[in-house]
Design a protein around this motif. Sequence first.
Motif, PDB file in Angstrom:
ATOM      1  N   ILE A 188      -5.159  12.303  21.124  1.00 19.79           N
ATOM      2  CA  ILE A 188      -6.013  11.214  21.605  1.00 19.79           C
ATOM      3  C   ILE A 188      -6.358  10.380  20.385  1.00 19.79           C
ATOM      4  CG2 ILE A 188      -8.224  10.570  22.628  1.00 19.79           C
ATOM      5  CD1 ILE A 188      -8.173  13.275  24.102  1.00 19.79           C
ATOM      6  N   GLU A 189      -5.981   9.111  20.407  1.00 17.01           N
ATOM      7  CA  GLU A 189      -6.265   8.241  19.268  1.00 17.01           C
ATOM      8  C   GLU A 189      -7.697   7.750  19.308  1.00 17.01           C
ATOM      9  OE1 GLU A 189      -3.732   4.930  18.395  1.00 17.01           O
ATOM     10  OE2 GLU A 189      -1.941   6.180  18.486  1.00 17.01           O
ATOM     11  N   ILE A 190      -8.365   7.846  18.170  1.00 16.61           N
ATOM     12  CA  ILE A 190      -9.722   7.314  18.020  1.00 16.61           C
ATOM     13  C   ILE A 190      -9.582   5.881  17.517  1.00 16.61           C
ATOM     14  CG2 ILE A 190     -11.941   7.578  16.831  1.00 16.61           C
ATOM     15  CD1 ILE A 190     -11.204  10.023  18.550  1.00 16.61           C
ATOM     16  N   PRO A 191     -10.177   4.897  18.191  1.00 14.95           N
ATOM     17  CA  PRO A 191     -10.092   3.524  17.691  1.00 14.95           C
ATOM     18  C   PRO A 191     -10.678   3.427  16.280  1.00 14.95           C
ATOM     19  CG  PRO A 191     -10.978   3.565  19.915  1.00 14.95           C
ATOM     20  CD  PRO A 191     -10.922   4.980  19.446  1.00 14.95           C
ATOM     21  N   SER A 192     -10.004   2.708  15.401  1.00 14.22           N
ATOM     22  CA  SER A 192     -10.462   2.585  14.009  1.00 14.22           C
ATOM     23  C   SER A 192     -11.871   2.004  13.932  1.00 14.22           C
ATOM     24  CB  SER A 192      -9.488   1.735  13.200  1.00 14.22           C
ATOM     25  OG  SER A 192      -9.397   0.437  13.733  1.00 14.22           O
ATOM     26  N   SER A 193     -12.253   1.206  14.920  1.00 16.20           N
ATOM     27  CA  SER A 193     -13.598   0.614  14.904  1.00 16.20           C
ATOM     28  C   SER A 193     -14.686   1.686  14.987  1.00 16.20           C
ATOM     29  CB  SER A 193     -13.763  -0.383  16.044  1.00 16.20           C
ATOM     30  OG  SER A 193     -13.586   0.268  17.292  1.00 16.20           O
ATOM     31  N   GLU A 194     -14.392   2.825  15.614  1.00 17.32           N
ATOM     32  CA  GLU A 194     -15.385   3.898  15.721  1.00 17.32           C
ATOM     33  C   GLU A 194     -15.683   4.492  14.348  1.00 17.32           C
ATOM     34  OE1 GLU A 194     -16.999   4.635  18.681  1.00 17.32           O
ATOM     35  OE2 GLU A 194     -15.870   2.870  19.296  1.00 17.32           O
ATOM     36  N   ILE A 195     -14.675   4.573  13.493  1.00 16.49           N
ATOM     37  CA  ILE A 195     -14.849   5.070  12.124  1.00 16.49           C
ATOM     38  C   ILE A 195     -15.456   3.969  11.264  1.00 16.49           C
ATOM     39  CG2 ILE A 195     -13.673   6.003  10.083  1.00 16.49           C
ATOM     40  CD1 ILE A 195     -13.480   7.913  12.471  1.00 16.49           C
ATOM     41  N   LYS A 196     -14.896   2.768  11.363  1.00 19.54           N
ATOM     42  CA  LYS A 196     -15.324   1.633  10.542  1.00 19.54           C
ATOM     43  C   LYS A 196     -16.806   1.324  10.721  1.00 19.54           C
ATOM     44  CE  LYS A 196     -14.061  -3.101  10.622  1.00 19.54           C
ATOM     45  NZ  LYS A 196     -13.039  -4.070  10.912  1.00 19.54           N
ATOM     46  N   HIS A 197     -17.305   1.452  11.944  1.00 25.69           N
ATOM     47  CA  HIS A 197     -18.697   1.100  12.220  1.00 25.69           C
ATOM     48  C   HIS A 197     -19.636   2.299  12.212  1.00 25.69           C
ATOM     49  CE1 HIS A 197     -17.639  -3.011  12.842  1.00 25.69           C
ATOM     50  NE2 HIS A 197     -16.713  -2.661  13.718  1.00 25.69           N
ATOM     51  N   GLY A 198     -19.123   3.465  11.796  1.00 20.90           N
ATOM     52  CA  GLY A 198     -19.988   4.621  11.584  1.00 20.90           C
ATOM     53  C   GLY A 198     -20.317   5.458  12.805  1.00 20.90           C
ATOM     54  N   ALA A 199     -19.702   5.187  13.949  1.00 26.35           N
ATOM     55  CA  ALA A 199     -19.979   6.013  15.126  1.00 26.35           C
ATOM     56  C   ALA A 199     -19.447   7.424  14.910  1.00 26.35           C
ATOM     57  CB  ALA A 199     -19.355   5.393  16.373  1.00 26.35           C
ATOM     58  N   LEU A 200     -18.296   7.539  14.224  1.00 21.17           N
ATOM     59  CA  LEU A 200     -17.660   8.825  13.940  1.00 21.17           C
ATOM     60  C   LEU A 200     -17.182   8.817  12.494  1.00 21.17           C
ATOM     61  CD1 LEU A 200     -15.352   8.928  17.102  1.00 21.17           C
ATOM     62  CD2 LEU A 200     -17.578  10.026  16.861  1.00 21.17           C
TER      63      LEU A 200
END
Length: 144
Positions: free
Chosen positions: A25-37
């Motif tokens: 399952i790919e995690i959208p890069s925005s989730e990492i970039k914006h600190g959610a994950l």
Amino acid sequence: MVEISDSLCSLFTAKIKEEDGTFVIEIPSSEIKHGALTGDEMYRIALLDSSSEAESTSPQAPRHPASQGSTSHDSSGPPVDEGEVRDVTIETVGDQGDGIAKVERGYVVIVPGAHPGDEPTVEIEQVQENVAFASIADSDPRAL
């Protein structure tokens, strides 16, 4: 109705892909970039059938009385509209120094000039698939 845990970090839609005999399952890069994950943490993952009504029962953030635009949002698209006015809570600061708020489904709203803990009323100016840009709405002159 689906119960949503207070520990929910992020909610997004993704497809399961097969790669070399495993499923990913790919995690959208925005989730990492914006600190959610973060990439170095372990997370529990819940899967919801895309045909279920579970996505449409996610809580809606309160809308400001002066809100413009549609009051209903397709659960697969952004939960905000351009021109919409709403109250948000700034959770963190991004790499460029802008305030970052999250609304329904973990959707990110970037607010220049806002700081963590601020609860401004903002106007959504630009909406993209994974992020929106907003400005702090003019304050009520009677409140000064």
